[in-house]
Design a protein around this motif. Structure first.
Motif, PDB file in Angstrom:
ATOM      1  N   ILE A  45       0.852  -1.186   0.000  1.00  0.00           N
ATOM      2  CA  ILE A  45       0.000   0.000   0.000  1.00  0.00           C
ATOM      3  C   ILE A  45       0.893   1.243   0.000  1.00  0.00           C
ATOM      4  CG2 ILE A  45      -1.813   1.235   1.243  1.00  0.00           C
ATOM      5  CD1 ILE A  45      -2.689  -1.539   0.346  1.00  0.00           C
ATOM      6  N   PRO A  46       0.767   2.137  -1.007  1.00  0.00           N
ATOM      7  CA  PRO A  46       1.577   3.364  -1.004  1.00  0.00           C
ATOM      8  C   PRO A  46       1.256   4.211   0.228  1.00  0.00           C
ATOM      9  CG  PRO A  46       0.395   3.094  -3.085  1.00  0.00           C
ATOM     10  CD  PRO A  46      -0.131   2.060  -2.139  1.00  0.00           C
ATOM     11  N   TRP A  56       6.067   2.445   1.034  1.00  0.00           N
ATOM     12  CA  TRP A  56       4.869   1.613   1.064  1.00  0.00           C
ATOM     13  C   TRP A  56       4.820   0.851   2.378  1.00  0.00           C
ATOM     14  CZ3 TRP A  56       5.899  -3.608   1.561  1.00  0.00           C
ATOM     15  CH2 TRP A  56       7.177  -4.037   1.174  1.00  0.00           C
ATOM     16  N   ALA A  57       3.642   0.285   2.666  1.00  0.00           N
ATOM     17  CA  ALA A  57       3.453  -0.548   3.856  1.00  0.00           C
ATOM     18  C   ALA A  57       2.774  -1.839   3.426  1.00  0.00           C
ATOM     19  CB  ALA A  57       2.597   0.157   4.891  1.00  0.00           C
ATOM     20  N   CYS A  58       3.066  -2.928   4.128  1.00  0.00           N
ATOM     21  CA  CYS A  58       2.349  -4.186   3.902  1.00  0.00           C
ATOM     22  C   CYS A  58       0.859  -3.911   4.138  1.00  0.00           C
ATOM     23  CB  CYS A  58       2.798  -5.260   4.887  1.00  0.00           C
ATOM     24  SG  CYS A  58       4.544  -5.687   4.792  1.00  0.00           S
ATOM     25  N   ALA A  59       0.000  -4.610   3.417  1.00  0.00           N
ATOM     26  CA  ALA A  59      -1.438  -4.371   3.554  1.00  0.00           C
ATOM     27  C   ALA A  59      -1.885  -4.471   5.001  1.00  0.00           C
ATOM     28  CB  ALA A  59      -2.226  -5.333   2.677  1.00  0.00           C
ATOM     29  N   GLU A  60      -1.382  -5.447   5.739  1.00  0.00           N
ATOM     30  CA  GLU A  60      -1.799  -5.609   7.134  1.00  0.00           C
ATOM     31  C   GLU A  60      -1.196  -4.542   8.046  1.00  0.00           C
ATOM     32  OE1 GLU A  60       1.618  -8.462   6.366  1.00  0.00           O
ATOM     33  OE2 GLU A  60      -0.280  -8.082   5.408  1.00  0.00           O
ATOM     34  N   GLU A  61      -0.187  -3.841   7.587  1.00  0.00           N
ATOM     35  CA  GLU A  61       0.450  -2.781   8.372  1.00  0.00           C
ATOM     36  C   GLU A  61      -0.032  -1.388   7.971  1.00  0.00           C
ATOM     37  OE1 GLU A  61       2.292  -3.499  10.821  1.00  0.00           O
ATOM     38  OE2 GLU A  61       3.235  -5.418  10.435  1.00  0.00           O
ATOM     39  N   ALA A  62      -0.887  -1.292   6.949  1.00  0.00           N
ATOM     40  CA  ALA A  62      -1.271   0.010   6.403  1.00  0.00           C
ATOM     41  C   ALA A  62      -1.922   0.909   7.443  1.00  0.00           C
ATOM     42  CB  ALA A  62      -2.194  -0.166   5.196  1.00  0.00           C
ATOM     43  N   THR A  63      -2.765   0.351   8.309  1.00  0.00           N
ATOM     44  CA  THR A  63      -3.425   1.165   9.327  1.00  0.00           C
ATOM     45  C   THR A  63      -2.410   1.768  10.275  1.00  0.00           C
ATOM     46  OG1 THR A  63      -5.404  -0.167   9.181  1.00  0.00           O
ATOM     47  CG2 THR A  63      -5.167   1.168  11.143  1.00  0.00           C
ATOM     48  N   PRO A  72      -4.390   8.800   6.130  1.00  0.00           N
ATOM     49  CA  PRO A  72      -4.646   7.452   5.624  1.00  0.00           C
ATOM     50  C   PRO A  72      -3.726   7.094   4.456  1.00  0.00           C
ATOM     51  CG  PRO A  72      -6.675   8.720   5.780  1.00  0.00           C
ATOM     52  CD  PRO A  72      -5.547   9.666   6.029  1.00  0.00           C
ATOM     53  N   TRP A  73      -3.537   5.814   4.248  1.00  0.00           N
ATOM     54  CA  TRP A  73      -2.645   5.341   3.185  1.00  0.00           C
ATOM     55  C   TRP A  73      -3.063   5.818   1.811  1.00  0.00           C
ATOM     56  CZ3 TRP A  73      -4.965   2.516  -0.584  1.00  0.00           C
ATOM     57  CH2 TRP A  73      -6.170   1.891  -0.270  1.00  0.00           C
ATOM     58  N   TRP A  74      -4.355   6.023   1.586  1.00  0.00           N
ATOM     59  CA  TRP A  74      -4.841   6.423   0.271  1.00  0.00           C
ATOM     60  C   TRP A  74      -4.692   7.918   0.030  1.00  0.00           C
ATOM     61  CZ3 TRP A  74      -8.503  10.004   1.078  1.00  0.00           C
ATOM     62  CH2 TRP A  74      -9.253   9.924   2.242  1.00  0.00           C
ATOM     63  N   GLN A  75      -4.421   8.695   1.063  1.00  0.00           N
ATOM     64  CA  GLN A  75      -4.342  10.150   0.930  1.00  0.00           C
ATOM     65  C   GLN A  75      -2.905  10.561   0.662  1.00  0.00           C
ATOM     66  OE1 GLN A  75      -5.994  12.282   4.233  1.00  0.00           O
ATOM     67  NE2 GLN A  75      -5.607  14.274   3.298  1.00  0.00           N
ATOM     68  N   THR A  76      -2.622  10.995  -0.562  1.00  0.00           N
ATOM     69  CA  THR A  76      -1.259  11.311  -0.977  1.00  0.00           C
ATOM     70  C   THR A  76      -0.858  12.764  -0.739  1.00  0.00           C
ATOM     71  OG1 THR A  76      -2.049  11.727  -3.221  1.00  0.00           O
ATOM     72  CG2 THR A  76      -1.244   9.495  -2.729  1.00  0.00           C
ATOM     73  N   GLU A  77      -1.805  13.624  -0.495  1.00  0.00           N
ATOM     74  CA  GLU A  77      -1.542  15.046  -0.260  1.00  0.00           C
ATOM     75  C   GLU A  77      -2.172  15.472   1.057  1.00  0.00           C
ATOM     76  OE1 GLU A  77       0.238  17.084  -2.270  1.00  0.00           O
ATOM     77  OE2 GLU A  77       0.634  15.394  -3.608  1.00  0.00           O
ATOM     78  N   PRO A  78      -1.654  16.519   1.687  1.00  0.00           N
ATOM     79  CA  PRO A  78      -2.307  17.028   2.906  1.00  0.00           C
ATOM     80  C   PRO A  78      -3.707  17.532   2.587  1.00  0.00           C
ATOM     81  CG  PRO A  78      -0.140  18.036   2.596  1.00  0.00           C
ATOM     82  CD  PRO A  78      -0.443  17.264   1.349  1.00  0.00           C
ATOM     83  N   HIS A  87     -10.695  11.811   8.045  1.00  0.00           N
ATOM     84  CA  HIS A  87     -10.417  10.681   7.175  1.00  0.00           C
ATOM     85  C   HIS A  87      -9.838   9.524   7.981  1.00  0.00           C
ATOM     86  CE1 HIS A  87     -10.800  13.762   4.132  1.00  0.00           C
ATOM     87  NE2 HIS A  87      -9.785  14.416   4.649  1.00  0.00           N
ATOM     88  N   ASN A  88     -10.052   8.305   7.496  1.00  0.00           N
ATOM     89  CA  ASN A  88      -9.363   7.172   8.100  1.00  0.00           C
ATOM     90  C   ASN A  88      -9.063   6.133   7.031  1.00  0.00           C
ATOM     91  OD1 ASN A  88     -11.366   4.906   8.136  1.00  0.00           O
ATOM     92  ND2 ASN A  88     -12.539   6.328   9.407  1.00  0.00           N
ATOM     93  N   ALA A  89      -8.226   5.165   7.382  1.00  0.00           N
ATOM     94  CA  ALA A  89      -7.757   4.171   6.422  1.00  0.00           C
ATOM     95  C   ALA A  89      -8.880   3.323   5.854  1.00  0.00           C
ATOM     96  CB  ALA A  89      -6.714   3.278   7.079  1.00  0.00           C
ATOM     97  N   TYR A  90      -9.989   3.207   6.549  1.00  0.00           N
ATOM     98  CA  TYR A  90     -11.074   2.340   6.114  1.00  0.00           C
ATOM     99  C   TYR A  90     -12.136   3.058   5.297  1.00  0.00           C
ATOM    100  CZ  TYR A  90      -8.774  -0.581   9.502  1.00  0.00           C
ATOM    101  OH  TYR A  90      -7.826  -1.278  10.183  1.00  0.00           O
ATOM    102  N   ASP A  91     -11.938   4.335   4.969  1.00  0.00           N
ATOM    103  CA  ASP A  91     -12.899   5.052   4.131  1.00  0.00           C
ATOM    104  C   ASP A  91     -13.025   4.354   2.778  1.00  0.00           C
ATOM    105  OD1 ASP A  91     -13.408   7.009   6.000  1.00  0.00           O
ATOM    106  OD2 ASP A  91     -12.078   8.493   5.093  1.00  0.00           O
ATOM    107  N   GLN A  92     -14.259   4.144   2.344  1.00  0.00           N
ATOM    108  CA  GLN A  92     -14.505   3.591   1.016  1.00  0.00           C
ATOM    109  C   GLN A  92     -14.213   4.689  -0.015  1.00  0.00           C
ATOM    110  OE1 GLN A  92     -15.225   0.413   0.313  1.00  0.00           O
ATOM    111  NE2 GLN A  92     -15.021   0.029   2.506  1.00  0.00           N
ATOM    112  N   PRO A  93     -13.909   4.330  -1.268  1.00  0.00           N
ATOM    113  CA  PRO A  93     -13.577   5.354  -2.269  1.00  0.00           C
ATOM    114  C   PRO A  93     -14.590   6.499  -2.350  1.00  0.00           C
ATOM    115  CG  PRO A  93     -13.044   3.210  -3.130  1.00  0.00           C
ATOM    116  CD  PRO A  93     -13.731   2.973  -1.800  1.00  0.00           C
ATOM    117  N   ALA A  94     -15.878   6.195  -2.260  1.00  0.00           N
ATOM    118  CA  ALA A  94     -16.891   7.256  -2.340  1.00  0.00           C
ATOM    119  C   ALA A  94     -16.828   8.201  -1.135  1.00  0.00           C
ATOM    120  CB  ALA A  94     -18.286   6.659  -2.443  1.00  0.00           C
ATOM    121  N   ASP A  95     -16.264   7.747  -0.020  1.00  0.00           N
ATOM    122  CA  ASP A  95     -16.179   8.563   1.198  1.00  0.00           C
ATOM    123  C   ASP A  95     -14.862   9.325   1.307  1.00  0.00           C
ATOM    124  OD1 ASP A  95     -18.668   7.622   1.987  1.00  0.00           O
ATOM    125  OD2 ASP A  95     -17.782   5.869   2.963  1.00  0.00           O
TER     126      ASP A  95
END
Length: 183
Positions: A45-46, A56-63, A72-78, A87-95
């Motif tokens: 996970i980037p 990157w982080a292992c998928a199980e370490e992403a949180t 969160p791992w999916w957020q690349t910019e501030p 925001h949190n790591a478990y947000d679905q794409p629509a959220d």
């Protein structure tokens, strides 16, 4: 952390300081959290890191990586300065969106009252026009959102469109003023 990270924890034996990433972690050849270098490509996970875009982080370490990096791992910019930052790591794409801390709610006196029932009792309240900012995380600019009664989706405007509408509304208000008050 304020959206900025100065160090990332590592658990590697050759790098005993838990707050200094190893060269392999910064090069992107090892997980930024656990130091593993054998995670398959689909399990990497980037993770944003100010010193390297390859982190990157292992998928199980992403949180845990999210906790270390402050986002969160999916957020690349501030977040934009106006975002409420919930925001949190478990947000679905629509959220995965930025929403403004600020909003304006204007009661609409010409609209029918909003009526609802609680038990045997009917309640009534004014309807409101609500304005706020929203920006999906991959978008480059915010949208000005206007929600009105009976319109679940509301309206979305670019900043330029919102300025144009604000000008038109201001002009209409000026026109409606008595001649002695008009500018």
């Amino acid at each position: 952390m304020n959206g900025q990270m100065t160090a990332v924890a590592t658990r590697g034996a050759e790098y005993p300081d838990p707050f200094i990433p190893s060269p392999d972690q910064l090069k992107g050849t090892a997980c930024i959290v656990c130091g593993a270098d054998d995670a398959p490509e689909g399990q990497r996970i980037p993770v944003h890191h100010q010193d390297s875009p390859a982190v990157w982080a292992c998928a199980e370490e992403a949180t845990e990586a999210c906790t270390l990096t402050g986002r969160p791992w999916w957020q690349t910019e501030p977040c934009p300065r106006w975002c409420q930052g919930t925001h949190n790591a478990y947000d679905q794409p629509a959220d995965r969106q930025h929403f403004s801390k600020w909003e304006s709610a204007t009661p609409l006196s010409l609209q029918e009252l909003d009526s609802y029932r609680i038990g045997d009792e009917y309640k009534h309240s004014a309807q409101f026009a609500i304005v706020y900012l929203q920006q999906p995380f991959r978008e480059s600019a915010p949208k000005v959102r206007l929600t009105l009664p009976g319109n679940v989706n509301g309206f979305e405007f670019t900043v330029e469109e919102a300025l144009s509408i604000a000008y038109a509304l201001s002009f209409a208000v000026d026109l409606s003023a008595p001649t002695s008050m008009a500018t």
